[in-house]
Design a protein around this motif. Sequence first.
Motif, short mmCIF file in Angstrom:
data_model
loop_
_atom_site.label_atom_id
_atom_site.label_comp_id
_atom_site.label_asym_id
_atom_site.label_seq_id
_atom_site.Cartn_x
_atom_site.Cartn_y
_atom_site.Cartn_z
N GLU A 1 -9.80 3.01 -4.35
CA GLU A 1 -9.28 2.74 -5.17
C GLU A 1 -8.76 2.08 -6.05
O GLU A 1 -7.72 2.32 -6.85
CB GLU A 1 -7.56 3.43 -4.47
CG GLU A 1 -8.21 4.60 -3.15
CD GLU A 1 -8.25 6.39 -3.91
OE1 GLU A 1 -7.66 6.29 -5.06
OE2 GLU A 1 -9.02 6.98 -3.54
N LEU B 1 0.90 -1.42 0.59
CA LEU B 1 0.25 -0.28 0.68
C LEU B 1 1.03 1.48 -0.06
O LEU B 1 0.11 2.67 0.35
CB LEU B 1 -0.90 -0.46 1.45
CG LEU B 1 -2.11 -0.87 1.08
CD1 LEU B 1 -3.17 -0.91 2.66
CD2 LEU B 1 -2.38 -0.99 -0.30
N GLY B 2 2.16 1.46 -0.55
CA GLY B 2 2.54 2.47 -0.52
C GLY B 2 3.90 2.70 0.94
O GLY B 2 4.07 3.76 0.64
N TYR C 1 -10.64 1.42 1.24
CA TYR C 1 -9.76 2.50 0.67
C TYR C 1 -9.49 1.49 -0.39
O TYR C 1 -9.05 2.38 -1.86
CB TYR C 1 -8.15 2.76 1.49
CG TYR C 1 -6.95 3.24 0.94
CD1 TYR C 1 -7.20 4.48 0.71
CD2 TYR C 1 -5.84 2.52 0.02
CE1 TYR C 1 -6.02 4.80 -0.38
CE2 TYR C 1 -5.33 2.45 -0.76
CZ TYR C 1 -5.31 4.22 -0.76
OH TYR C 1 -4.03 4.57 -1.87
N LYS D 1 3.67 5.12 6.61
CA LYS D 1 3.41 6.46 6.49
C LYS D 1 1.83 6.41 5.51
O LYS D 1 1.19 7.33 5.72
CB LYS D 1 4.47 7.82 5.40
CG LYS D 1 4.79 7.89 6.75
CD LYS D 1 5.86 9.06 6.05
CE LYS D 1 7.28 9.58 6.94
NZ LYS D 1 8.01 10.40 6.09
N ALA D 2 2.29 5.97 4.49
CA ALA D 2 0.89 6.26 3.22
C ALA D 2 -0.27 5.26 4.89
O ALA D 2 -1.92 5.58 3.91
CB ALA D 2 0.98 5.42 2.17
N VAL D 3 -0.25 4.18 4.80
CA VAL D 3 -0.37 3.22 6.03
C VAL D 3 -1.62 4.04 6.68
O VAL D 3 -2.73 3.90 7.15
CB VAL D 3 -0.88 1.77 6.18
CG1 VAL D 3 -1.35 1.53 6.55
CG2 VAL D 3 -0.46 1.26 4.73
N SER D 4 -0.85 5.31 7.53
CA SER D 4 -1.10 5.27 9.11
C SER D 4 -1.90 6.82 8.14
O SER D 4 -2.97 6.82 8.81
CB SER D 4 0.07 6.96 9.53
OG SER D 4 0.47 7.57 8.61
N ARG D 5 -2.23 7.40 7.13
CA ARG D 5 -2.91 8.52 6.50
C ARG D 5 -4.13 7.38 5.98
O ARG D 5 -5.58 8.04 6.62
CB ARG D 5 -2.78 8.83 5.30
CG ARG D 5 -1.40 9.96 5.61
CD ARG D 5 -1.14 10.79 4.21
NE ARG D 5 -0.25 9.95 3.44
CZ ARG D 5 0.76 9.67 2.80
NH1 ARG D 5 1.57 10.28 4.06
NH2 ARG D 5 0.44 9.17 2.21
N ILE D 6 -4.00 6.30 5.75
CA ILE D 6 -5.64 5.14 5.53
C ILE D 6 -6.18 5.67 6.46
O ILE D 6 -7.33 5.09 6.54
CB ILE D 6 -4.68 4.53 4.26
CG1 ILE D 6 -4.63 5.09 3.38
CG2 ILE D 6 -6.86 3.69 4.70
CD1 ILE D 6 -3.43 3.56 2.31
#
Length: 88
Positions: free
Chosen positions: A62, A13-14, A58, A17-22
Motif C-alpha cells: 500500500e 496505520l489508522g 501491507y 480496527k484498521a490494524v485488526s483487519r490487516i
Amino acid sequence: MDMEPAKSVITFLGGAKAVSRIVGKHVSRVYRWTYPETAREGCGGLIPAKDQRKLLYYAQTECVDLRPEDFHSAERLQSLLAHREAAE
C-alpha cells in the motif's frame, strides 16, 4: 496504560480496527499489544513477529512508510504523526 512502540504503529496505520483487519485478528487482540506484560495477555508494547510481517507486507503493498525498525523504537513514527497532525 498505552505502551510503545505498538501504540504508535497502531495510530500510524489508522487505528486498532484498521490494524485488526490487516492482521486478521479481533480488535481486542490488537489492543493487548499496548498493555503491560503484567496485564492479562499484555505484550508490553511489542507487536508479535508474525503480525509484524503482516503489517510490513501491507505497508509495502500500500506504499505506507512503515519500517522494521518502527517495531522497536517509536521515535520516527511519533515524529511523522506530529507532522501529520500539524498539517491537518
